[in-house]
Design an enzyme around this catalytic site. Sequence first.
Site, PDB file in Angstrom:
ATOM      1  N   GLY A  15       0.841  -1.199   0.000  1.00 21.75           N
ATOM      2  CA  GLY A  15       0.000   0.000   0.000  1.00 21.75           C
ATOM      3  C   GLY A  15       0.875   1.248   0.000  1.00 21.75           C
ATOM      4  N   ALA A 125       0.952   9.623   2.563  1.00 20.06           N
ATOM      5  CA  ALA A 125       0.823   9.258   1.143  1.00 20.06           C
ATOM      6  C   ALA A 125      -0.576   8.722   0.915  1.00 20.06           C
ATOM      7  CB  ALA A 125       1.859   8.193   0.776  1.00 20.06           C
ATOM      8  N   LYS A 175       1.657   7.851  18.916  1.00 19.09           N
ATOM      9  CA  LYS A 175       0.933   7.679  17.645  1.00 19.09           C
ATOM     10  C   LYS A 175      -0.440   7.049  17.899  1.00 19.09           C
ATOM     11  CE  LYS A 175       0.819   6.471  13.006  1.00 19.09           C
ATOM     12  NZ  LYS A 175       0.859   7.287  11.850  1.00 19.09           N
TER      13      LYS A 175
END
Length: 291
Positions: A15, A125, A175
Amino acid sequence: MNTAASVHWHLLGAGNMGTLAASRLLHAGYPVQALHPQARPIDRTLSRNDQPMESLRLAVDPDGPVQYLLLALKGPQTRPALDALLPRLANDVLILCLQNGMGMLDDVALPGGARILHAITTDGAWRDGNTVHVVAENSTEVGGMNSLPDALEPLPACWPGWQWRADIAPAQWRKLAINAVINPLTALYDCRNGDLLDQGPRQAHLAKLAGEIDAALPHWLEHWPGNTTQLAETVAQQTAGNTSSMRADWLAGRETEIDFINGYLVRCASRHGIELPAHRGVLEKLSRRPH
Ligand code: PAF
């Protein structure tokens, strides 16, 4: 010492992030093959500023041994894919995990000598067919072992923003805290990241989830700064126009990563006797498939 050309990597998950990381491995001189159910090679183009910059063709290795594994699958796909791969994993396989969430490997019977590194990135991205549009190359904290294995020495020079962290847990939890706030709320309210900053009910919900995280985390993580509201608001601001990965999965009717984000958090907290009702609430709402 290993030279890059003698260290063979396999990529599981071609991906956005997997493709970007594979390109960095190739730049560092490593051979990279893909692990994929289909036999034909995986073709990807990396585009920066809407300019096609690089073409990648990764041959698929159907049955060879796996010694260095770049794991870039989504949480729910991880266990089935690794279970199927177990007979091919070397006893001392090195797995570099580039994933959202935590706990994906907990129930996988990895070989006894397996070594795990985690990469926590703020790169961004998105993918359109075979083209991966790289929108941000910021920083990636990598670690989880005492020192960087010799075989990985060529890598930092080819990975923008690489930072080594022997103790990677604080970066993983930072995160996870951000994802546990932004991702379910953007799916629930069907909005972009920046729309959470509405000075109203969405932002109040954000503060509630963040407050539960800050109350719970110090029970198992030292030196937690307790600034989740600020962290999440800053990221929502910086990525205001983005659709979070969870909202995208939810809208597309795919299984989301919520069990490895809020679910993991709720399970850790309950092992410490702590209830997180706001996180349990979003978990229950988003665990059901949308379509
Ligand atoms: O999962 C995501 O989409 C991203 O990690 C983040 C930071 C929430 C931005 O969209």
